[in-house]
Design a protein around this motif. Structure first.
Motif, PDB file in Angstrom:
ATOM      1  N   MET A  45      -4.693  46.855  54.150  1.00  0.00           N
ATOM      2  CA  MET A  45      -3.480  46.140  53.784  1.00  0.00           C
ATOM      3  C   MET A  45      -3.438  44.826  54.555  1.00  0.00           C
ATOM      4  O   MET A  45      -3.706  44.776  55.748  1.00  0.00           O
ATOM      5  N   GLY A  46      -3.105  43.759  53.853  1.00  0.00           N
ATOM      6  CA  GLY A  46      -2.987  42.446  54.464  1.00  0.00           C
ATOM      7  C   GLY A  46      -1.551  41.966  54.464  1.00  0.00           C
ATOM      8  O   GLY A  46      -0.675  42.568  53.846  1.00  0.00           O
ATOM      9  N   VAL A  47      -1.316  40.873  55.156  1.00  0.00           N
ATOM     10  CA  VAL A  47       0.009  40.261  55.205  1.00  0.00           C
ATOM     11  C   VAL A  47      -0.164  38.769  54.965  1.00  0.00           C
ATOM     12  O   VAL A  47      -0.991  38.124  55.606  1.00  0.00           O
ATOM     13  N   ASN A  48       0.591  38.232  54.023  1.00  0.00           N
ATOM     14  CA  ASN A  48       0.641  36.797  53.765  1.00  0.00           C
ATOM     15  C   ASN A  48       2.091  36.356  53.904  1.00  0.00           C
ATOM     16  O   ASN A  48       2.984  36.988  53.339  1.00  0.00           O
ATOM     17  N   THR A  49       2.315  35.271  54.638  1.00  0.00           N
ATOM     18  CA  THR A  49       3.678  34.802  54.899  1.00  0.00           C
ATOM     19  C   THR A  49       3.842  33.366  54.424  1.00  0.00           C
ATOM     20  O   THR A  49       2.979  32.526  54.650  1.00  0.00           O
ATOM     21  N   TYR A  50       4.970  33.109  53.758  1.00  0.00           N
ATOM     22  CA  TYR A  50       5.340  31.770  53.324  1.00  0.00           C
ATOM     23  C   TYR A  50       6.774  31.504  53.769  1.00  0.00           C
ATOM     24  O   TYR A  50       7.596  32.424  53.816  1.00  0.00           O
ATOM     25  N   THR A  51       7.072  30.258  54.094  1.00  0.00           N
ATOM     26  CA  THR A  51       8.437  29.883  54.442  1.00  0.00           C
ATOM     27  C   THR A  51       8.839  28.666  53.616  1.00  0.00           C
ATOM     28  O   THR A  51       7.990  27.864  53.213  1.00  0.00           O
ATOM     29  N   TYR A  52      10.123  28.560  53.344  1.00  0.00           N
ATOM     30  CA  TYR A  52      10.642  27.373  52.682  1.00  0.00           C
ATOM     31  C   TYR A  52      12.110  27.210  53.012  1.00  0.00           C
ATOM     32  O   TYR A  52      12.776  28.159  53.432  1.00  0.00           O
ATOM     33  N   GLU A  53      12.608  25.996  52.829  1.00  0.00           N
ATOM     34  CA  GLU A  53      13.998  25.669  53.095  1.00  0.00           C
ATOM     35  C   GLU A  53      14.587  24.997  51.874  1.00  0.00           C
ATOM     36  O   GLU A  53      13.887  24.309  51.135  1.00  0.00           O
ATOM     37  N   SER A  54      15.881  25.193  51.719  1.00  0.00           N
ATOM     38  CA  SER A  54      16.610  24.520  50.658  1.00  0.00           C
ATOM     39  C   SER A  54      17.960  24.099  51.210  1.00  0.00           C
ATOM     40  O   SER A  54      18.540  24.803  52.043  1.00  0.00           O
ATOM     41  N   THR A  55      18.461  22.958  50.770  1.00  0.00           N
ATOM     42  CA  THR A  55      19.750  22.473  51.261  1.00  0.00           C
ATOM     43  C   THR A  55      20.752  22.376  50.123  1.00  0.00           C
ATOM     44  O   THR A  55      20.386  22.250  48.944  1.00  0.00           O
ATOM     45  N   THR A  56      22.019  22.434  50.502  1.00  0.00           N
ATOM     46  CA  THR A  56      23.108  22.333  49.549  1.00  0.00           C
ATOM     47  C   THR A  56      24.325  21.746  50.254  1.00  0.00           C
ATOM     48  O   THR A  56      24.395  21.755  51.482  1.00  0.00           O
ATOM     49  N   THR A  57      25.278  21.272  49.479  1.00  0.00           N
ATOM     50  CA  THR A  57      26.522  20.752  50.047  1.00  0.00           C
ATOM     51  C   THR A  57      27.534  21.866  50.307  1.00  0.00           C
ATOM     52  O   THR A  57      28.596  21.619  50.867  1.00  0.00           O
ATOM     53  N   ILE A  58      27.211  23.086  49.937  1.00  0.00           N
ATOM     54  CA  ILE A  58      28.110  24.228  50.114  1.00  0.00           C
ATOM     55  C   ILE A  58      27.979  24.754  51.544  1.00  0.00           C
ATOM     56  O   ILE A  58      26.880  24.792  52.096  1.00  0.00           O
ATOM     57  N   SER A  59      29.095  25.168  52.114  1.00  0.00           N
ATOM     58  CA  SER A  59      29.070  25.651  53.496  1.00  0.00           C
ATOM     59  C   SER A  59      28.240  26.931  53.611  1.00  0.00           C
ATOM     60  O   SER A  59      28.150  27.717  52.666  1.00  0.00           O
ATOM     61  N   PRO A  60      27.644  27.161  54.778  1.00  0.00           N
ATOM     62  CA  PRO A  60      26.830  28.360  54.954  1.00  0.00           C
ATOM     63  C   PRO A  60      27.625  29.654  54.755  1.00  0.00           C
ATOM     64  O   PRO A  60      27.110  30.609  54.176  1.00  0.00           O
TER      65      PRO A  60
ATOM     66  N   TYR B 242      19.354  26.796  53.874  1.00  0.00           N
ATOM     67  CA  TYR B 242      18.974  28.199  53.958  1.00  0.00           C
ATOM     68  C   TYR B 242      17.466  28.287  54.015  1.00  0.00           C
ATOM     69  O   TYR B 242      16.742  27.675  53.250  1.00  0.00           O
ATOM     70  N   LYS B 243      17.036  29.027  55.050  1.00  0.00           N
ATOM     71  CA  LYS B 243      15.624  29.140  55.381  1.00  0.00           C
ATOM     72  C   LYS B 243      15.145  30.532  55.005  1.00  0.00           C
ATOM     73  O   LYS B 243      15.717  31.527  55.441  1.00  0.00           O
ATOM     74  N   THR B 244      14.107  30.580  54.203  1.00  0.00           N
ATOM     75  CA  THR B 244      13.580  31.854  53.725  1.00  0.00           C
ATOM     76  C   THR B 244      12.154  32.056  54.213  1.00  0.00           C
ATOM     77  O   THR B 244      11.311  31.177  54.051  1.00  0.00           O
ATOM     78  N   THR B 245      11.924  33.218  54.797  1.00  0.00           N
ATOM     79  CA  THR B 245      10.571  33.636  55.142  1.00  0.00           C
ATOM     80  C   THR B 245      10.234  34.814  54.243  1.00  0.00           C
ATOM     81  O   THR B 245      10.983  35.793  54.187  1.00  0.00           O
ATOM     82  N   THR B 246       9.148  34.701  53.515  1.00  0.00           N
ATOM     83  CA  THR B 246       8.693  35.741  52.602  1.00  0.00           C
ATOM     84  C   THR B 246       7.365  36.278  53.114  1.00  0.00           C
ATOM     85  O   THR B 246       6.422  35.513  53.308  1.00  0.00           O
ATOM     86  N   GLU B 247       7.328  37.585  53.327  1.00  0.00           N
ATOM     87  CA  GLU B 247       6.128  38.233  53.859  1.00  0.00           C
ATOM     88  C   GLU B 247       5.624  39.244  52.836  1.00  0.00           C
ATOM     89  O   GLU B 247       6.311  40.208  52.530  1.00  0.00           O
ATOM     90  N   TYR B 248       4.440  38.999  52.328  1.00  0.00           N
ATOM     91  CA  TYR B 248       3.835  39.877  51.327  1.00  0.00           C
ATOM     92  C   TYR B 248       2.952  40.910  52.022  1.00  0.00           C
ATOM     93  O   TYR B 248       2.040  40.549  52.750  1.00  0.00           O
ATOM     94  N   GLN B 249       3.229  42.185  51.781  1.00  0.00           N
ATOM     95  CA  GLN B 249       2.387  43.278  52.260  1.00  0.00           C
ATOM     96  C   GLN B 249       1.459  43.621  51.100  1.00  0.00           C
ATOM     97  O   GLN B 249       1.909  44.183  50.095  1.00  0.00           O
ATOM     98  N   THR B 250       0.202  43.241  51.222  1.00  0.00           N
ATOM     99  CA  THR B 250      -0.729  43.388  50.107  1.00  0.00           C
ATOM    100  C   THR B 250      -1.540  44.680  50.185  1.00  0.00           C
ATOM    101  O   THR B 250      -1.682  45.275  51.249  1.00  0.00           O
ATOM    102  N   LYS B 251      -2.059  45.081  49.043  1.00  0.00           N
ATOM    103  CA  LYS B 251      -2.974  46.223  48.970  1.00  0.00           C
ATOM    104  C   LYS B 251      -4.404  45.698  49.104  1.00  0.00           C
ATOM    105  O   LYS B 251      -4.730  44.638  48.559  1.00  0.00           O
ATOM    106  N   GLY B 252      -5.216  46.439  49.818  1.00  0.00           N
ATOM    107  CA  GLY B 252      -6.616  46.034  49.971  1.00  0.00           C
ATOM    108  C   GLY B 252      -6.730  44.687  50.641  1.00  0.00           C
ATOM    109  O   GLY B 252      -5.968  44.362  51.547  1.00  0.00           O
ATOM    110  N   ASP B 253      -7.618  43.879  50.122  1.00  0.00           N
ATOM    111  CA  ASP B 253      -7.851  42.571  50.733  1.00  0.00           C
ATOM    112  C   ASP B 253      -7.273  41.423  49.893  1.00  0.00           C
ATOM    113  O   ASP B 253      -7.675  40.271  50.034  1.00  0.00           O
ATOM    114  N   HIS B 254      -6.321  41.745  49.036  1.00  0.00           N
ATOM    115  CA  HIS B 254      -5.702  40.716  48.195  1.00  0.00           C
ATOM    116  C   HIS B 254      -4.980  39.686  49.059  1.00  0.00           C
ATOM    117  O   HIS B 254      -4.300  40.029  50.018  1.00  0.00           O
ATOM    118  N   VAL B 255      -5.142  38.435  48.720  1.00  0.00           N
ATOM    119  CA  VAL B 255      -4.440  37.345  49.389  1.00  0.00           C
ATOM    120  C   VAL B 255      -3.519  36.696  48.357  1.00  0.00           C
ATOM    121  O   VAL B 255      -3.972  36.301  47.276  1.00  0.00           O
TER     122      VAL B 255
END
Length: 160
Positions: free
Chosen positions: A1-16, A115-128
């Motif tokens: 099992m592998g792990v691939n991580t991506y992060t991204y941010e998005s902004t808006t005029t709406i309060s948190p 809003y900051k999002t971190t996405t972590e994929y738990q993969t099967k086998g050696d999939h990236v």
């Protein structure tokens, strides 16, 4: 099992706080109303809807996705953060075990929010997970966020 991580941010005029209330605390009610052409309903399968609960998002028939099951790990309304995992559903296919999400809502210019999002994929086998594969899921999530943002902009007293 592998792990691939991506992060991204998005902004808006709406309060948190407003965005957190709409996108996290009232997601189950609001999203099927705003995106009824895609989302049939959300239901709590196990638990009370809070931390430790398993929720299922059901999509309308004929679409590419039938359902998604999420396990809720954190709902922190003081620090405006949520963590949950996609544990079952069509999008996992035969290459993914699960997908973990960590979303933080922070103050930004003039009362808005990043809003900051971190996405972590738990993969099967050696999939990236490629950036292209990640962007498909990211786009779906961003479409939900944009619909909620549009609703909040059109209804300034909602979730105030």
């Amino acid at each position: 099992m592998g792990v691939n991580t991506y992060t991204y941010e998005s902004t808006t005029t709406i309060s948190p706080t407003r965005l957190f209330k709409a996108l996290v605390l009232d997601f189950d009610n609001l999203v099927p109303k705003l995106l009824s052409q895609h989302v049939k309903n959300n239901e709590t399968i196990e638990g009370d809807g809070g931390v430790g609960s398993i929720k299922q998002m059901n999509f309308v028939e004929g679409g590419p996705i039938k359902y998604l099951k999420h396990k809720i790990h954190v709902i922190d309304d003081k620090n405006l953060e949520t963590k949950y995992s996609l544990i079952e559903g069509d999008v996992l296919g035969d290459k993914l075990e699960s997908i973990n999400y960590d979303i933080k809502f922070e103050a930004y210019d003039n009362g808005g929010c990043v809003y900051k999002t971190t996405t972590e994929y738990q993969t099967k086998g050696d999939h990236v997970v490629s950036e292209e594969e990640h962007n498909v899921g990211k786009e779906r999530i961003m479409n939900i966020s944009k619909a909620v943002e549009a609703y909040l902009l059109a209804n300034p007293s909602a979730y105030a």
